[in-house]
Design an enzyme around this catalytic site. Structure first.
Site, PDB file in Angstrom:
ATOM      1  N   ILE A  69       0.864  -1.179   0.000  1.00  0.00           N
ATOM      2  CA  ILE A  69       0.000   0.000   0.000  1.00  0.00           C
ATOM      3  C   ILE A  69       0.898   1.226   0.000  1.00  0.00           C
ATOM      4  CG2 ILE A  69      -1.736   1.299   1.282  1.00  0.00           C
ATOM      5  CD1 ILE A  69      -2.733  -1.355   2.412  1.00  0.00           C
ATOM      6  N   THR A  71       2.000   4.875   0.568  1.00  0.00           N
ATOM      7  CA  THR A  71       1.604   5.885   1.552  1.00  0.00           C
ATOM      8  C   THR A  71       2.271   7.239   1.339  1.00  0.00           C
ATOM      9  OG1 THR A  71       3.317   5.075   3.066  1.00  0.00           O
ATOM     10  CG2 THR A  71       1.098   4.139   3.308  1.00  0.00           C
ATOM     11  N   SER A 100       7.302   5.732   0.006  1.00  0.00           N
ATOM     12  CA  SER A 100       7.078   5.049   1.266  1.00  0.00           C
ATOM     13  C   SER A 100       5.823   4.211   1.125  1.00  0.00           C
ATOM     14  CB  SER A 100       6.926   6.041   2.426  1.00  0.00           C
ATOM     15  OG  SER A 100       6.965   5.358   3.680  1.00  0.00           O
ATOM     16  N   SER A 101       5.775   3.105   1.868  1.00  0.00           N
ATOM     17  CA  SER A 101       4.635   2.207   1.723  1.00  0.00           C
ATOM     18  C   SER A 101       4.508   1.317   2.954  1.00  0.00           C
ATOM     19  CB  SER A 101       4.803   1.316   0.483  1.00  0.00           C
ATOM     20  OG  SER A 101       5.830   0.354   0.696  1.00  0.00           O
ATOM     21  N   SER A 102       3.361   0.647   3.035  1.00  0.00           N
ATOM     22  CA  SER A 102       3.195  -0.504   3.912  1.00  0.00           C
ATOM     23  C   SER A 102       3.468  -1.720   3.046  1.00  0.00           C
ATOM     24  CB  SER A 102       1.775  -0.550   4.490  1.00  0.00           C
ATOM     25  OG  SER A 102       1.587  -1.733   5.238  1.00  0.00           O
TER      26      SER A 102
END
Length: 386
Positions: A69, A71, A100-102
């Site tokens: 995901i 972000t 940036s991410s999950s």
């Protein structure tokens, strides 16, 4: 609508074999507590916005699927609300990127499996991101103050701190700084957990770990696929390890290609042909990718359109590159070489060296990290290839 426990169990079941401590950590630290209300997921080559306030079920479904995901975009210079789209589907403007991410739960769980963090271990995490993996590590290690997580982006760190505080995870110490330098104030570490791709493993991580300590990181050399890397630190200050599987992460900011450095070729080129189908190399197994990266130091990119395929191989931030194009019905394939280095010839030679070695798979390759740098080897550390 399914409840949170049901979603968590369904996600865990989809991830394959996990070590029991990792399973328990994922049950205790649900992912949704660390995903912003407004984020994005990959969708048919573009991005789809997920908004918990306007379409709650789509948001929950995305959070508990095994996918990353997004972000943050362009280090925060581009907001999700700045993107125009239809039915939530957006395309990034030229030059924009995910920053940036999950990470996908399978990727998170895979690295945690390799890390083997235990109660009482002191852990350095490089790349806090949303804070989810820091909270998972806190659960795995138990007591207060065992996890130090360092994040280079102050805005990302601030959001992670809010997530951690709201879930009662006060056992994580957050630091804003360059994770490539580690955090010597907290050494020695039993484990170093890295959540961003690296091409060169900073020796600081080895120096700050105790003998027998484990460093787990995504190794992203730039040619072909990325790889899980698990290193064990020795009393002599070296670290040896292998590449257990696949890993794909955003590259550490200090190791990104420079702006314009992906394909910096000029229009001047030498035209030729090759009998080697570029798909042979572009679609080669992970072992071949490791060998070619180690032997040449080059990067690669694939480009597919209509009924054609193009493989770019290049030396970053220089005009040294080659473009090799496959089209159906051709017996030979067009090669355009840029600059004064015959990069296509080097890649072909490296590929066939891998073939001559018996086409070793990824698991037969390893890395040693020393104060003077890293080296890749085949089967054993004494058999260095690059």
């Amino acid at each position: 609508m399914p409840g949170v426990p049901e979603r968590v169990e369904r996600l865990i079941a989809s991830l394959g074999r996990l070590e029991e401590p990792v399973v328990q950590a994922m049950r205790a630290v649900p992912r949704h507590d660390f995903v912003p209300e407004l984020a994005m997921v990959p969708h048919d080559g573009s991005l789809r916005v997920i908004d918990r306030n306007t379409d709650s079920e789509a948001w929950w479904e995305a959070v508990y699927r095994d996918e990353s995901i997004v972000t943050q975009l362009s280090d925060g210079a581009l907001a999700i609300t700045d993107l125009a789209g239809v039915d939530g589907v957006v395309e990034l403007p030229a030059g924009a990127d995910y920053t940036s991410s999950s990470s996908a739960p399978s990727t998170v769980a895979g690295l945690l499996n390799l890390l083997e963090a235990e109660p009482g271990h002191r852990v350095l995490e490089v790349g806090t991101g949303t804070g989810w993996t820091a909270a998972l590590l806190a659960h795995l290690t138990g007591g207060s103050g065992q996890v130090i997580s360092i994040e280079v982006d102050p805005a990302v760190a601030e959001q992670a701190a809010k997530h951690l505080a709201s879930t009662g995870n006060d056992r994580v110490r957050l630091v804003v700084g360059d994770g490539a330098r580690g955090h010597p104030e907290g050494e020695p570490y039993d484990r170093v957990h890295v959540t961003c791709g690296v091409r060169a493993v900073p020796y600081a991580w080895v120096r700050q770990a105790r003998p027998g300590g484990v460093v787990v990181a995504p190794y992203v050399p730039g040619f072909g696929t990325g790889h899980e890397l698990r290193l064990v630190v020795t009393p002599g200050g070296l670290a040896h390890g292998r590449f257990p599987g696949f890993a794909s992460y955003m590259v550490m900011r200090s190791q990104r290609l420079p702006p314009g450095g992906v394909l910096s070729h000029t229009r001047d080129h030498r035209a030729g042909v090759t009998a080697v189908d570029p798909r042979t190399i572009g679609h080669a197994p992970a072992g071949a990718d490791l060998a070619i990266a180690a032997l040449t130091g080059l990067y690669s990119r694939n480009l597919i359109w209509d009924d054609a395929y193009r493989l770019w191989v290049f030396e970053p931030a220089t005009p040294r590159a080659a473009a090799v194009t496959w089209r159906p019905g051709q017996a030979e394939f067009e090669v355009r070489q840029y600059g004064d280095r015959p990069v296509w010839d080097e890649v072909v030679a490296a590929y066939f060296q891998w073939v001559a070695w018996g086409e070793p798979d990824r698991g037969r390759f390893g890395m040693t990290v020393a104060p003077e740098g890293q080296r890749i080897w085949l089967d054993e550390p004494s058999r260095t290839i690059g």
